[in-house]
Design a protein around this motif. Structure first.
Motif, short mmCIF file in Angstrom:
data_model
loop_
_atom_site.label_atom_id
_atom_site.label_comp_id
_atom_site.label_asym_id
_atom_site.label_seq_id
_atom_site.Cartn_x
_atom_site.Cartn_y
_atom_site.Cartn_z
N GLU A 8 0.90 -1.14 -0.09
CA GLU A 8 -0.08 -0.16 -0.01
C GLU A 8 0.92 1.26 0.03
O GLU A 8 0.60 2.05 -0.84
CB GLU A 8 -0.98 -0.05 1.08
N ASP A 96 -7.95 6.83 6.25
CA ASP A 96 -7.61 5.58 6.91
C ASP A 96 -7.83 6.24 8.48
O ASP A 96 -6.96 5.91 9.29
CB ASP A 96 -6.15 5.18 6.90
N LYS A 99 -13.58 4.00 10.39
CA LYS A 99 -14.49 3.57 9.15
C LYS A 99 -15.81 3.96 8.97
O LYS A 99 -16.29 4.11 7.81
CB LYS A 99 -14.55 2.04 9.18
N ASP A 122 -8.66 3.38 2.73
CA ASP A 122 -7.89 2.04 3.44
C ASP A 122 -9.03 1.13 3.41
O ASP A 122 -9.86 1.39 4.47
CB ASP A 122 -6.84 2.25 4.01
N ASN A 123 -8.87 -0.10 3.22
CA ASN A 123 -9.73 -1.12 3.39
C ASN A 123 -11.08 -1.01 3.34
O ASN A 123 -12.06 -1.21 4.12
CB ASN A 123 -9.43 -1.84 4.80
N THR A 124 -11.54 -0.47 2.10
CA THR A 124 -12.96 -0.04 1.95
C THR A 124 -13.76 -1.24 1.73
O THR A 124 -15.09 -1.19 1.74
CB THR A 124 -13.16 0.86 1.00
N LEU A 126 -13.38 -4.00 3.39
CA LEU A 126 -13.61 -4.64 4.63
C LEU A 126 -13.28 -6.24 4.40
O LEU A 126 -13.92 -7.05 4.77
CB LEU A 126 -14.96 -4.60 5.22
N PHE A 127 -12.19 -6.31 3.77
CA PHE A 127 -11.54 -7.81 3.54
C PHE A 127 -12.42 -8.53 2.80
O PHE A 127 -12.76 -9.98 2.94
CB PHE A 127 -11.12 -8.62 4.74
#
Length: 157
Positions: A8, A96, A99, A122-124, A126-127
């Motif tokens: 990243e 980031d 959330k 970042d991580n939008t 949610l895996f």
């Protein structure tokens, strides 16, 4: 453990260098790891404004960097954003932080970036959970909805 990884960080650096980014807003500093990644690619006349709510994280991040291109601000991001209009437009906004507030951060970022700017969250996904039609049992429905709203809004813009 919850900092961005080297992949990243490399992507952020690639975007900063290739798109000639000079004015960055970072929403969520934590310990300043992502700030440092961006600083390494930022030109000498560039600037990063970074926001951190947690006072301990804020102080730790400030202790790691004395670079004059960084302005560290401590407080709630939603509240701090109102005072940043005079620093806009931003070439890049890296989100980031909290959330659940991503949709609010995004609305601000859309308003205070110019066409062609980068807004990165970042991580939008949610895996992967945000790609599902319903939140999985181990995911907060409010967080899942916030990320889905964020993604839908960013894709439509």
């Amino acid at each position: 453990g919850i900092n961005i990884g080297s992949v990243e960080g490399g992507i952020l650096q690639f975007l900063i260098r290739t798109c000639k980014v000079k004015n960055i807003l970072e929403v969520g500093t934590q310990y300043g790891y992502s700030t440092q990644w961006m600083l390494e690619a930022l030109p000498n006349d560039g600037k990063i404004v970074t926001l951190e709510k947690d006072p301990a994280h804020f102080e730790k991040a400030r202790s790691f960097s004395s670079d004059t291109r960084v302005e560290f601000l401590n407080g709630d991001a939603v509240e701090l954003l109102g005072g940043l209009k005079d620093k806009a437009p931003f070439d890049m906004v890296f989100i980031d932080a909290n959330k659940k507030a991503y949709p609010e951060y995004l609305q601000w970022a859309i308003k205070y970036t110019r066409s062609g700017s980068h807004i990165i969250g970042d991580n939008t996904f949610l895996f992967g959970a945000a790609l599902l039609d319903a939140p999985p049992a181990d995911e907060s429905p409010g967080l899942w909805k916030a990320m889905r709203d964020f993604n839908q809004n960013i894709f439509s813009n």
